[in-house]
Design a protein around this motif. Structure first.
Motif, PDB file in Angstrom:
ATOM      1  N   ALA A 116      55.457 -32.601 120.837  1.00 15.92           N
ATOM      2  CA  ALA A 116      54.602 -32.691 122.108  1.00 15.92           C
ATOM      3  C   ALA A 116      54.182 -32.069 122.419  1.00 15.92           C
ATOM      4  O   ALA A 116      53.199 -31.552 123.647  1.00 15.92           O
ATOM      5  N   ALA A 117      54.354 -30.353 122.340  1.00 14.57           N
ATOM      6  CA  ALA A 117      53.894 -29.197 122.807  1.00 14.57           C
ATOM      7  C   ALA A 117      52.951 -28.567 121.901  1.00 14.57           C
ATOM      8  O   ALA A 117      51.999 -27.474 121.800  1.00 14.57           O
ATOM      9  N   SER A 118      52.304 -29.395 120.837  1.00 19.52           N
ATOM     10  CA  SER A 118      51.344 -29.175 119.745  1.00 19.52           C
ATOM     11  C   SER A 118      51.652 -28.067 119.100  1.00 19.52           C
ATOM     12  O   SER A 118      50.340 -27.210 118.716  1.00 19.52           O
ATOM     13  N   ASP A 119      52.815 -27.636 118.752  1.00 19.46           N
ATOM     14  CA  ASP A 119      52.986 -26.475 117.872  1.00 19.46           C
ATOM     15  C   ASP A 119      53.114 -27.153 116.772  1.00 19.46           C
ATOM     16  O   ASP A 119      53.767 -28.734 116.726  1.00 19.46           O
ATOM     17  N   THR A 120      52.724 -27.163 114.984  1.00 14.40           N
ATOM     18  CA  THR A 120      52.353 -27.936 114.181  1.00 14.40           C
ATOM     19  C   THR A 120      52.826 -27.148 112.956  1.00 14.40           C
ATOM     20  O   THR A 120      53.529 -25.790 113.013  1.00 14.40           O
ATOM     21  N   MET A 121      53.106 -27.404 111.389  1.00 13.33           N
ATOM     22  CA  MET A 121      53.942 -26.974 110.850  1.00 13.33           C
ATOM     23  C   MET A 121      53.622 -28.105 109.598  1.00 13.33           C
ATOM     24  O   MET A 121      52.133 -29.410 109.696  1.00 13.33           O
ATOM     25  N   THR A 122      53.183 -27.546 108.288  1.00  9.41           N
ATOM     26  CA  THR A 122      52.669 -28.272 107.619  1.00  9.41           C
ATOM     27  C   THR A 122      53.682 -28.843 106.453  1.00  9.41           C
ATOM     28  O   THR A 122      54.620 -28.100 106.368  1.00  9.41           O
ATOM     29  N   VAL A 147      59.195 -41.270  98.324  1.00  8.56           N
ATOM     30  CA  VAL A 147      58.375 -39.535  98.142  1.00  8.56           C
ATOM     31  C   VAL A 147      59.252 -38.369  98.506  1.00  8.56           C
ATOM     32  O   VAL A 147      59.762 -38.186  99.664  1.00  8.56           O
ATOM     33  N   GLY A 148      58.587 -37.080  98.444  1.00 10.43           N
ATOM     34  CA  GLY A 148      59.423 -36.398  99.561  1.00 10.43           C
ATOM     35  C   GLY A 148      58.095 -34.991  99.566  1.00 10.43           C
ATOM     36  O   GLY A 148      56.896 -35.117  98.746  1.00 10.43           O
ATOM     37  N   GLY A 149      57.957 -34.071  99.727  1.00  8.63           N
ATOM     38  CA  GLY A 149      57.570 -33.261 100.321  1.00  8.63           C
ATOM     39  C   GLY A 149      58.378 -31.294 100.825  1.00  8.63           C
ATOM     40  O   GLY A 149      59.561 -31.530 100.691  1.00  8.63           O
ATOM     41  N   THR A 150      57.401 -30.597 100.824  1.00 12.02           N
ATOM     42  CA  THR A 150      57.685 -28.945 101.236  1.00 12.02           C
ATOM     43  C   THR A 150      57.485 -29.021 102.561  1.00 12.02           C
ATOM     44  O   THR A 150      56.534 -28.958 102.817  1.00 12.02           O
ATOM     45  N   LEU A 151      58.128 -28.817 103.551  1.00  7.39           N
ATOM     46  CA  LEU A 151      58.267 -28.566 104.888  1.00  7.39           C
ATOM     47  C   LEU A 151      57.981 -27.056 104.972  1.00  7.39           C
ATOM     48  O   LEU A 151      58.965 -26.561 104.857  1.00  7.39           O
ATOM     49  N   THR A 152      57.213 -26.722 105.050  1.00  9.48           N
ATOM     50  CA  THR A 152      56.487 -24.843 105.924  1.00  9.48           C
ATOM     51  C   THR A 152      56.799 -24.765 106.761  1.00  9.48           C
ATOM     52  O   THR A 152      56.198 -25.099 108.541  1.00  9.48           O
ATOM     53  N   VAL A 153      58.407 -23.830 107.415  1.00  8.67           N
ATOM     54  CA  VAL A 153      58.516 -23.645 108.767  1.00  8.67           C
ATOM     55  C   VAL A 153      58.166 -22.110 108.918  1.00  8.67           C
ATOM     56  O   VAL A 153      58.744 -21.087 108.006  1.00  8.67           O
ATOM     57  N   ALA A 154      57.784 -21.423 110.255  1.00  8.68           N
ATOM     58  CA  ALA A 154      57.034 -20.602 110.539  1.00  8.68           C
ATOM     59  C   ALA A 154      58.355 -19.491 110.756  1.00  8.68           C
ATOM     60  O   ALA A 154      59.088 -20.126 111.191  1.00  8.68           O
ATOM     61  N   ALA A 155      58.710 -18.781 111.221  1.00  3.87           N
ATOM     62  CA  ALA A 155      59.962 -17.351 111.218  1.00  3.87           C
ATOM     63  C   ALA A 155      59.847 -17.799 112.609  1.00  3.87           C
ATOM     64  O   ALA A 155      61.555 -17.627 112.818  1.00  3.87           O
ATOM     65  N   ASN A 156      59.329 -17.766 113.631  1.00  7.13           N
ATOM     66  CA  ASN A 156      59.446 -18.421 115.249  1.00  7.13           C
ATOM     67  C   ASN A 156      58.842 -19.683 115.438  1.00  7.13           C
ATOM     68  O   ASN A 156      58.559 -19.656 115.893  1.00  7.13           O
ATOM     69  N   GLN A 157      59.519 -20.061 114.665  1.00  7.70           N
ATOM     70  CA  GLN A 157      58.681 -21.930 114.937  1.00  7.70           C
ATOM     71  C   GLN A 157      60.186 -22.525 116.075  1.00  7.70           C
ATOM     72  O   GLN A 157      60.566 -22.859 116.166  1.00  7.70           O
ATOM     73  N   PRO A 158      58.904 -23.290 117.217  1.00  7.39           N
ATOM     74  CA  PRO A 158      59.961 -23.357 118.140  1.00  7.39           C
ATOM     75  C   PRO A 158      60.361 -25.075 117.355  1.00  7.39           C
ATOM     76  O   PRO A 158      60.596 -25.660 116.729  1.00  7.39           O
TER      77      PRO A 158
END
Length: 71
Positions: free
Chosen positions: A14-20, A45-56
């Motif tokens: 909702a805060a427009s933070d994104t992940m790929t 169907v599956g995929g890989t979620l990339t989560v940043a070190a400080n991801q909210p």
């Protein structure tokens, strides 16, 4: 039939933070990608979620298209 999945998609909270999400793959439950005699099948169907070190933390949503071509 063949299944086409996206290369990558962005999901957001909702805060427009994104992940790929990338490295999508489709897998037939029986390995054949073939319809049954009743004209039905199922696949995952599956995929890989990339989560940043400080991801909210929070709920992230997005959409993607899966195409099925009957041959």
């Amino acid at each position: 039939y063949t299944v086409t999945v996206p290369t990558s998609v962005q999901i957001a909270n909702a805060a427009s933070d994104t992940m790929t999400v990338d490295s999508f793959a489709a897998a037939s439950l029986d390995g054949s990608f073939a319809l049954s005699g009743a004209g039905a099948d199922a696949f995952n169907v599956g995929g890989t979620l990339t989560v940043a070190a400080n991801q909210p933390a929070g709920e992230y949503t997005g959409t993607f298209i899966v195409s099925v071509e009957y041959q």
